[in-house]
Scaffold this motif. Structure first.
Motif, short mmCIF file in Angstrom:
data_model
loop_
_atom_site.label_atom_id
_atom_site.label_comp_id
_atom_site.label_asym_id
_atom_site.label_seq_id
_atom_site.Cartn_x
_atom_site.Cartn_y
_atom_site.Cartn_z
N LEU A 73 37.03 -13.78 19.29
CA LEU A 73 36.18 -13.99 20.46
C LEU A 73 36.76 -13.10 21.56
O LEU A 73 37.95 -13.16 21.84
N CYS A 74 35.89 -12.29 22.16
CA CYS A 74 36.35 -11.39 23.21
C CYS A 74 36.94 -12.20 24.37
O CYS A 74 36.34 -13.18 24.81
N ASP A 75 38.11 -11.80 24.84
CA ASP A 75 38.77 -12.51 25.94
C ASP A 75 38.01 -12.37 27.25
O ASP A 75 38.27 -13.10 28.20
N ARG A 76 37.11 -11.42 27.32
CA ARG A 76 36.43 -11.18 28.58
C ARG A 76 34.99 -11.69 28.56
O ARG A 76 34.54 -12.28 29.53
N CYS A 77 34.26 -11.46 27.47
CA CYS A 77 32.84 -11.86 27.46
C CYS A 77 32.54 -12.97 26.46
O CYS A 77 31.41 -13.44 26.37
N SER A 78 33.55 -13.40 25.69
CA SER A 78 33.41 -14.51 24.73
C SER A 78 32.50 -14.23 23.55
O SER A 78 32.19 -15.13 22.78
N LEU A 135 39.76 -7.49 23.35
CA LEU A 135 38.45 -7.22 23.93
C LEU A 135 37.52 -6.64 22.88
O LEU A 135 37.95 -5.89 22.00
N CYS A 136 36.22 -6.98 22.99
CA CYS A 136 35.24 -6.50 22.03
C CYS A 136 35.14 -4.98 22.09
O CYS A 136 34.86 -4.32 21.11
N ARG A 137 35.36 -4.43 23.27
CA ARG A 137 35.46 -2.98 23.45
C ARG A 137 36.27 -2.74 24.71
O ARG A 137 36.35 -3.62 25.59
N ASP A 139 35.91 -1.12 27.36
CA ASP A 139 35.27 -1.18 28.68
C ASP A 139 34.33 -2.39 28.78
O ASP A 139 33.33 -2.34 29.48
N CYS A 140 34.67 -3.48 28.08
CA CYS A 140 33.84 -4.68 28.15
C CYS A 140 33.69 -5.11 29.60
O CYS A 140 34.65 -5.21 30.35
N LYS A 141 32.43 -5.35 30.01
CA LYS A 141 32.16 -5.67 31.42
C LYS A 141 32.32 -7.15 31.71
O LYS A 141 32.31 -7.58 32.85
N LEU A 151 27.42 -9.09 31.00
CA LEU A 151 27.07 -7.86 31.71
C LEU A 151 27.04 -6.64 30.79
O LEU A 151 26.60 -5.57 31.19
N ASN A 152 27.52 -6.80 29.54
CA ASN A 152 27.38 -5.71 28.57
C ASN A 152 25.90 -5.52 28.18
O ASN A 152 25.51 -4.48 27.70
N GLU A 153 25.13 -6.59 28.36
CA GLU A 153 23.72 -6.54 27.96
C GLU A 153 22.83 -6.15 29.12
O GLU A 153 21.61 -6.21 29.04
ZN LIG Z 1 33.65 -8.43 25.47
#
Ligand SMILES: [Zn+2]
Ligand SMILES: [Zn+2]
Length: 160
Positions: A73-78, A135-137, A139-141, A151-153
């Protein structure tokens, strides 16, 4: 102990005693078996272990490659995502640290019972090489702190 039966245990007595001895490693630990060992990681693939242990002039060296896919699970966007990991590692195996003047070496793996639990070692090597923030990437927003939108979407109207 829970999950013991799944572990790849390598007997080292002969390796430690016979110079020139080599043992090949070619093992697969299934995702189910890995999950049964506990820990918070989620496995999306089997773990492959390839390599060898060799006694060269009395020094026993393990060199192996581990590859496995983890579900995070991304630490920033879940958001859930999968990432493949592959590492090549080398360790010196010793039966006691006294053998080496008691000097502590990070690469040394202590095998007091002449046995190596390769599953355990591979998992600890893997955990040590994982970043603290996953992080999923790069620059995950992340999520908007106000409306919670990913916010990635795309952007939201908050703060405009
Ligand atoms: Zn993410
Ligand atoms: Zn918002």
């Amino acid at each position: 102990m829970k999950g013991c039966a799944f572990n790849v245990i390598i007997q080292l007595r002969e390796l430690f005693n016979v110079e020139g001895q080599t043992v090949k490693i070619d093992d697969t630990v299934s995702a189910e078996e890995l999950s049964a060992l506990g820990g918070y990681e989620q496995y999306a693939s089997d773990m492959r272990l390839l390599g060898k242990i060799a006694n060269r002039a009395g020094v026993v060296t393990l060199s192996y490659a581990v590859s496995v896919t983890l579900r995070h699970l991304c630490d920033r966007c879940s958001e859930e995502f999968e990432r493949e990991y592959g590492y090549e590692l080398t360790h010196t195996l010793v039966t006691s640290l006294e053998d080496d003047g008691g000097e502590y070496e990070e690469d040394y793996i202590l095998c007091p019972e002449n046995a190596l639990d390769l599953t355990e070692l591979a998992l600890s090597d893997l955990r040590l090489s994982l970043p603290t923030k996953i992080l999923c990437r790069e620059d995950c927003k992340g999520l908007c702190p106000e409306c919670g939108k990913n916010l990635n979407e795309g952007g939201c109207d908050c703060g405009k």
